[in-house]
Design an enzyme around this catalytic site. Structure first.
Site, PDB file in Angstrom:
ATOM      1  N   HIS A 158      33.404  35.504  46.198  1.00  0.00           N
ATOM      2  CA  HIS A 158      33.011  35.836  47.570  1.00  0.00           C
ATOM      3  C   HIS A 158      32.890  34.544  48.379  1.00  0.00           C
ATOM      4  CE1 HIS A 158      31.417  40.117  47.010  1.00  0.00           C
ATOM      5  NE2 HIS A 158      32.063  40.160  48.158  1.00  0.00           N
ATOM      6  N   GLU A 185      31.620  35.528  41.167  1.00  0.00           N
ATOM      7  CA  GLU A 185      31.020  36.766  40.684  1.00  0.00           C
ATOM      8  C   GLU A 185      31.150  36.899  39.165  1.00  0.00           C
ATOM      9  OE1 GLU A 185      29.179  38.523  42.455  1.00  0.00           O
ATOM     10  OE2 GLU A 185      29.748  37.977  44.514  1.00  0.00           O
ATOM     11  N   CYS A 238      34.596  45.233  47.651  1.00  0.00           N
ATOM     12  CA  CYS A 238      34.884  44.066  46.800  1.00  0.00           C
ATOM     13  C   CYS A 238      34.561  44.362  45.344  1.00  0.00           C
ATOM     14  CB  CYS A 238      34.092  42.842  47.269  1.00  0.00           C
ATOM     15  SG  CYS A 238      34.734  42.172  48.805  1.00  0.00           S
TER      16      CYS A 238
HETATM   17  N1  PCA Z   1      33.918  41.942  51.722  1.00  0.00           N
HETATM   18  C1  PCA Z   1      33.446  43.282  51.467  1.00  0.00           C
HETATM   19  C2  PCA Z   1      34.689  44.133  51.412  1.00  0.00           C
HETATM   20  C3  PCA Z   1      35.801  43.298  51.922  1.00  0.00           C
HETATM   21  C4  PCA Z   1      35.248  41.929  52.007  1.00  0.00           C
HETATM   22  O1  PCA Z   1      35.879  40.917  52.325  1.00  0.00           O
HETATM   23  C5  PCA Z   1      32.584  43.360  50.219  1.00  0.00           C
HETATM   24  O2  PCA Z   1      31.881  42.390  49.900  1.00  0.00           O
HETATM   25  O3  PCA Z   1      32.575  44.394  49.539  1.00  0.00           O
END
Ligand code: PCA
Length: 186
Positions: free
Chosen positions: A163, A78, A141
């Site tokens: 992610h 990200e 997140c």
């Molecule tokens: N993914 C979610 C919240 C927790 C996670 O593992 C997100 O992408 O916001």
């Protein structure tokens, strides 16, 4: 410091929690890893990451937070977190904010202080698909990435967010290896 998230929204398990636990059990010659598994709750996850980063008893060399994005079939490095909490789907506490700032009176966006392109290149070179992503969404997140970056900037600690895909797409062992490649690159 490495963080992951607990399960949420119908998932049996969160790959980021599995990866964090796996790496937390390993020992390394060159560094010590501290880990945390955060709740999928906007308010308490934000508080928790800020207090982890602000722990005056230690200064991490790097803070890398992770979560799952099951709709992406690759590892997402990200680049940007936004100062917005917005979700129709409630978090694990049942909270579904509508365009609420993560932190009032702070910038609209914060940029990862990790070498995002180098990390994506290195993970790809190791044989696992990875891409730089320009949105971490507006769910928990993103909130954790935004809050972590704010706390880390004050302490001059490099910080970013990755992610992971679902474990059906990439198995946990490959995810662990990819995160180790990311740490080496950093
Ligand atoms: N993914 C979610 C919240 C927790 C996670 O593992 C997100 O992408 O916001």
């Amino acid at each position: 410091m490495l963080t992951g998230f607990e399960a949420f929204s119908g998932l049996d398990e969160n790959p980021s929690e599995l990866v964090v636990r796996h790496i937390g059990d390993m020992s390394f010659e060159r560094f010590e890893v501290r880990t945390a598994v955060l709740p999928v709750e906007f308010i308490s996850a934000r508080k928790r990451i800020i207090s982890l980063v602000n722990d005056k008893n230690w200064t991490p060399e790097v803070v890398l937070c992770m979560g799952v994005s099951p709709s992406r079939n690759w590892i997402s490095i990200e680049r940007i977190a936004v100062n917005i909490m917005d979700s129709i789907k409630g978090d694990n506490a049942g909270f579904s904010p509508s365009e609420i700032p993560v932190t009032k009176g702070t910038p609209l966006a914060r940029k990862s202080s990790l070498p995002v392109k180098k990390i994506a290149d290195a993970i790809n070179a190791s044989g696992t698909p990875a891409k730089v992503s320009n949105t971490a969404g507006t769910y928990v997140c993103n909130t954790v990435m935004y809050a972590a970056l704010g706390a880390c900037v004050r302490r001059n600690i490099p910080c970013g967010f990755i992610h992971l895909p679902s474990t059906e797409t990439i198995d946990v062992k490959m995810m662990v290896d990819s995160i180790l490649v990311a740490l080496q690159t950093i």
